[in-house]
Write an enzyme that holds these catalytic residues in place. Structure first.
Site, PDB file in Angstrom:
ATOM      1  N   ASP A 186       0.827  -1.333   0.048  1.00  0.00           N
ATOM      2  CA  ASP A 186      -0.091   0.061  -0.005  1.00  0.00           C
ATOM      3  C   ASP A 186       1.130   1.233   0.094  1.00  0.00           C
ATOM      4  O   ASP A 186       2.065   1.046   0.383  1.00  0.00           O
ATOM      5  CB  ASP A 186      -1.015  -0.022   1.268  1.00  0.00           C
ATOM      6  CG  ASP A 186      -2.242   0.715   1.107  1.00  0.00           C
ATOM      7  OD1 ASP A 186      -3.377   0.198   1.081  1.00  0.00           O
ATOM      8  OD2 ASP A 186      -2.110   2.076   0.899  1.00  0.00           O
ATOM      9  N   ASP A 207       4.187   1.200  -4.558  1.00  0.00           N
ATOM     10  CA  ASP A 207       3.193   1.674  -5.057  1.00  0.00           C
ATOM     11  C   ASP A 207       2.850   0.914  -6.606  1.00  0.00           C
ATOM     12  O   ASP A 207       3.804   0.600  -7.123  1.00  0.00           O
ATOM     13  CB  ASP A 207       3.532   3.109  -5.694  1.00  0.00           C
ATOM     14  CG  ASP A 207       2.811   4.141  -6.616  1.00  0.00           C
ATOM     15  OD1 ASP A 207       1.721   3.235  -7.326  1.00  0.00           O
ATOM     16  OD2 ASP A 207       2.854   5.129  -6.725  1.00  0.00           O
ATOM     17  N   ASN A 250      -6.516  -5.192  -5.945  1.00  0.00           N
ATOM     18  CA  ASN A 250      -7.649  -4.368  -5.228  1.00  0.00           C
ATOM     19  C   ASN A 250      -7.165  -2.826  -5.113  1.00  0.00           C
ATOM     20  O   ASN A 250      -8.368  -1.855  -4.990  1.00  0.00           O
ATOM     21  CB  ASN A 250      -7.631  -5.038  -3.794  1.00  0.00           C
ATOM     22  CG  ASN A 250      -8.423  -3.859  -2.884  1.00  0.00           C
ATOM     23  OD1 ASN A 250      -9.464  -4.008  -2.782  1.00  0.00           O
ATOM     24  ND2 ASN A 250      -7.753  -3.279  -2.030  1.00  0.00           N
ATOM     25  N   TYR A 268     -12.940   6.287 -14.058  1.00  0.00           N
ATOM     26  CA  TYR A 268     -13.099   5.073 -13.211  1.00  0.00           C
ATOM     27  C   TYR A 268     -14.043   4.210 -13.853  1.00  0.00           C
ATOM     28  O   TYR A 268     -13.504   3.115 -13.867  1.00  0.00           O
ATOM     29  CB  TYR A 268     -14.044   5.518 -11.938  1.00  0.00           C
ATOM     30  CG  TYR A 268     -13.935   4.681 -10.871  1.00  0.00           C
ATOM     31  CD1 TYR A 268     -12.844   4.211 -10.091  1.00  0.00           C
ATOM     32  CD2 TYR A 268     -15.051   3.810 -10.646  1.00  0.00           C
ATOM     33  CE1 TYR A 268     -12.983   3.363  -9.037  1.00  0.00           C
ATOM     34  CE2 TYR A 268     -15.281   2.768  -9.542  1.00  0.00           C
ATOM     35  CZ  TYR A 268     -14.170   2.831  -8.761  1.00  0.00           C
ATOM     36  OH  TYR A 268     -14.467   1.764  -7.628  1.00  0.00           O
ATOM     37  N   LYS A 322     -12.688   0.356 -14.848  1.00  0.00           N
ATOM     38  CA  LYS A 322     -13.307  -0.775 -14.212  1.00  0.00           C
ATOM     39  C   LYS A 322     -13.663  -1.832 -15.303  1.00  0.00           C
ATOM     40  O   LYS A 322     -13.774  -3.097 -15.103  1.00  0.00           O
ATOM     41  CB  LYS A 322     -14.196  -0.532 -13.354  1.00  0.00           C
ATOM     42  CG  LYS A 322     -13.740   0.212 -11.833  1.00  0.00           C
ATOM     43  CD  LYS A 322     -12.625  -0.574 -11.262  1.00  0.00           C
ATOM     44  CE  LYS A 322     -12.397  -0.216  -9.934  1.00  0.00           C
ATOM     45  NZ  LYS A 322     -11.357  -1.099  -9.260  1.00  0.00           N
TER      46      LYS A 322
HETATM   47  N1  LIG Z   1     -16.336   1.037  -1.586  1.00  0.00           N
HETATM   48  C1  LIG Z   1     -16.907   0.797  -2.771  1.00  0.00           C
HETATM   49  O1  LIG Z   1     -18.278   1.012  -2.749  1.00  0.00           O
HETATM   50  C2  LIG Z   1     -16.315   0.220  -4.029  1.00  0.00           C
HETATM   51  C3  LIG Z   1     -17.154  -0.343  -5.272  1.00  0.00           C
HETATM   52  C4  LIG Z   1     -16.761  -0.963  -6.108  1.00  0.00           C
HETATM   53  C5  LIG Z   1     -15.444  -1.189  -6.304  1.00  0.00           C
HETATM   54  N2  LIG Z   1     -14.608  -0.707  -5.353  1.00  0.00           N
HETATM   55  C6  LIG Z   1     -13.237  -0.989  -5.496  1.00  0.00           C
HETATM   56  O2  LIG Z   1     -12.428  -1.518  -4.396  1.00  0.00           O
HETATM   57  C7  LIG Z   1     -11.149  -1.477  -4.146  1.00  0.00           C
HETATM   58  C8  LIG Z   1     -10.985  -1.121  -2.949  1.00  0.00           C
HETATM   59  O3  LIG Z   1     -11.668   0.178  -2.549  1.00  0.00           O
HETATM   60  P1  LIG Z   1     -12.133   0.581  -1.082  1.00  0.00           P
HETATM   61  O4  LIG Z   1     -13.350   1.071  -1.008  1.00  0.00           O
HETATM   62  O5  LIG Z   1     -11.495  -0.351  -0.059  1.00  0.00           O
HETATM   63  O6  LIG Z   1     -11.183   1.846  -0.788  1.00  0.00           O
HETATM   64  P2  LIG Z   1     -10.168   2.628   0.074  1.00  0.00           P
HETATM   65  O7  LIG Z   1      -9.865   3.951  -0.258  1.00  0.00           O
HETATM   66  O8  LIG Z   1     -10.734   2.344   1.492  1.00  0.00           O
HETATM   67  O9  LIG Z   1      -8.714   1.719   0.024  1.00  0.00           O
HETATM   68  C9  LIG Z   1      -7.976   1.845  -1.234  1.00  0.00           C
HETATM   69  C10 LIG Z   1      -6.505   1.439  -0.858  1.00  0.00           C
HETATM   70  O10 LIG Z   1      -5.869   1.263  -2.006  1.00  0.00           O
HETATM   71  C11 LIG Z   1      -4.490   2.034  -1.655  1.00  0.00           C
HETATM   72  N3  LIG Z   1      -4.185   2.595  -2.869  1.00  0.00           N
HETATM   73  C12 LIG Z   1      -4.274   3.673  -3.493  1.00  0.00           C
HETATM   74  N4  LIG Z   1      -3.450   3.785  -4.489  1.00  0.00           N
HETATM   75  C13 LIG Z   1      -2.470   2.966  -4.354  1.00  0.00           C
HETATM   76  C14 LIG Z   1      -1.273   2.690  -5.246  1.00  0.00           C
HETATM   77  N5  LIG Z   1      -1.031   3.396  -6.242  1.00  0.00           N
HETATM   78  N6  LIG Z   1      -0.431   1.750  -4.894  1.00  0.00           N
HETATM   79  C15 LIG Z   1      -0.738   0.912  -3.783  1.00  0.00           C
HETATM   80  N7  LIG Z   1      -1.997   1.015  -2.951  1.00  0.00           N
HETATM   81  C16 LIG Z   1      -2.771   2.106  -3.365  1.00  0.00           C
HETATM   82  C17 LIG Z   1      -5.078   3.194  -0.897  1.00  0.00           C
HETATM   83  O11 LIG Z   1      -3.903   3.697  -0.115  1.00  0.00           O
HETATM   84  C18 LIG Z   1      -6.026   2.486   0.176  1.00  0.00           C
HETATM   85  O12 LIG Z   1      -5.459   1.626   1.302  1.00  0.00           O
HETATM   86  C19 LIG Z   1     -10.671  -0.387  -5.305  1.00  0.00           C
HETATM   87  O13 LIG Z   1     -10.310  -0.837  -6.529  1.00  0.00           O
HETATM   88  C20 LIG Z   1     -12.202   0.210  -5.592  1.00  0.00           C
HETATM   89  O14 LIG Z   1     -12.239   0.855  -6.793  1.00  0.00           O
HETATM   90  C21 LIG Z   1     -14.779  -0.021  -4.209  1.00  0.00           C
END
Ligand SMILES: NC(=O)c1ccc[n+]([C@@H]2O[C@H](COP(=O)([O-])OP(=O)(O)OC[C@H]3O[C@@H](n4cnc5c(N)ncnc54)[C@H](O)[C@@H]3O)[C@@H](O)[C@H]2O)c1
Length: 254
Positions: A38, A64, A91, A155, A159
């Protein structure tokens, strides 16, 4: 306690919090050794401590996903530490929402880099260990936004792109015992959806309330809902399920 992931090693990107953390917890609770990267250093060290206190074997590193060398170094260390990488969950994610006319080139590029290039980097770095071992489970986190969502031209494109990536890797890697699938979440309560509420200027509670009216099962999702679907694809027994996209959204999507 069941242990369907005993002897398996899972590598999850962006797993310091939210959905990724939920995935780590589920896989570890069923016997997997867990590894994650992360960019959020504080959350990473806090989550690492928390998971180790639960007795899990954990590798973590600030890295990253958009930088291939950083991802490759981390995966190499995981392999050297645990002896294999059996499950990869792409993720890591960010949002940079805006209507098209207000969306900057940087907002577009950031989303493509984190979601698409990031998943490419991790899959590329990990596949050699999976091919060598003739076993692998790659799970990409897509979104219901892939079907189109106002304010998310960047986005939703990324996706949807991940779904094409999923199907293509399934075709290429199937012969090596590797399955590749995608989970496409609907509204999940995390920092990301909190960010959405803040951007549109309403409270998180109000956003949840408004979203629930459109979700057939009458509730929003939790990280554990996505972790459960990921675990299905990661299961040894799911070896005939590949190239699929599973919408986990409390109702049908197509
Ligand atoms: N929350 C929702 O409703 C939802 C819905 C559909 C899809 N998603 C997808 O699920 C996944 C997780 O989302 P979440 O809701 O837990 O979000 P979140 O923001 O809580 O977690 C995302 C994590 O990714 C890390 N991150 C960001 N850029 C990064 C990079 N360049 N390298 C390494 N780590 C990095 C962040 O620091 C964070 O810890 C994402 O791909 C998001 O697009 C989320």
């Amino acid at each position: 306690m069941t242990s369907r992931f005993e002897g398996r090693v899972a590598f999850v990107t962006g797993a310091s919090r939210g959905i990724g953390k939920g995935i780590l917890e589920q896989l570890a609770s069923e016997g997997a050794k867990i590894a994650f990267i992360d960019i959020n250093e504080d959350a990473l060290s806090q989550t690492t401590t928390e998971l180790r206190e639960k007795g899990y074997e954990v590798y973590s590193k600030v890295a990253d996903v958009t930088k291939y060398e950083e991802v490759e170094t981390a995966t190499k260390e995981v392999y050297e530490t645990f002896g294999s990488i059996d499950i990869l969950v792409n993720n890591a994610g960010v949002i940079r929402d805006n209507l098209l006319f207000k969306m900057s080139e940087l907002d577009w590029d950031t989303i493509m880099n984190v979601h698409l290039k990031g998943s490419f980097n991790a899959a590329k770095a990990v596949q050699k260990y999976m091919v060598e071992n003739k076993f692998g489970r790659i799970i990409n986190i897509s979104s219901t936004s892939a079907l189109g969502n106002r304010g998310q031209a960047n986005y939703s494109t990324a996706k949807a792109g991940l779904q094409g990536f999923t199907k293509t890797l399934a075709i290429e890697l199937g012969r090596f015992g590797i399955t590749v699938n995608a989970v496409a979440p609907g509204f999940i309560e995390t920092e990301m959806t909190k960010e959405t509420a803040a951007r549109i200027g309403i409270s998180f509670e109000d956003l949840i309330e408004a979203s629930v009216t459109m979700i057939p099962v009458g509730r929003t999702g939790k990280p554990s809902d996505i972790a459960n679907a990921v675990a299905f694809f990661a299961d040894d027994k799911s070896s005939f399920v590949s190239g699929q996209v599973l919408y986990v959204a409390g109702g049908p999507k197509d």
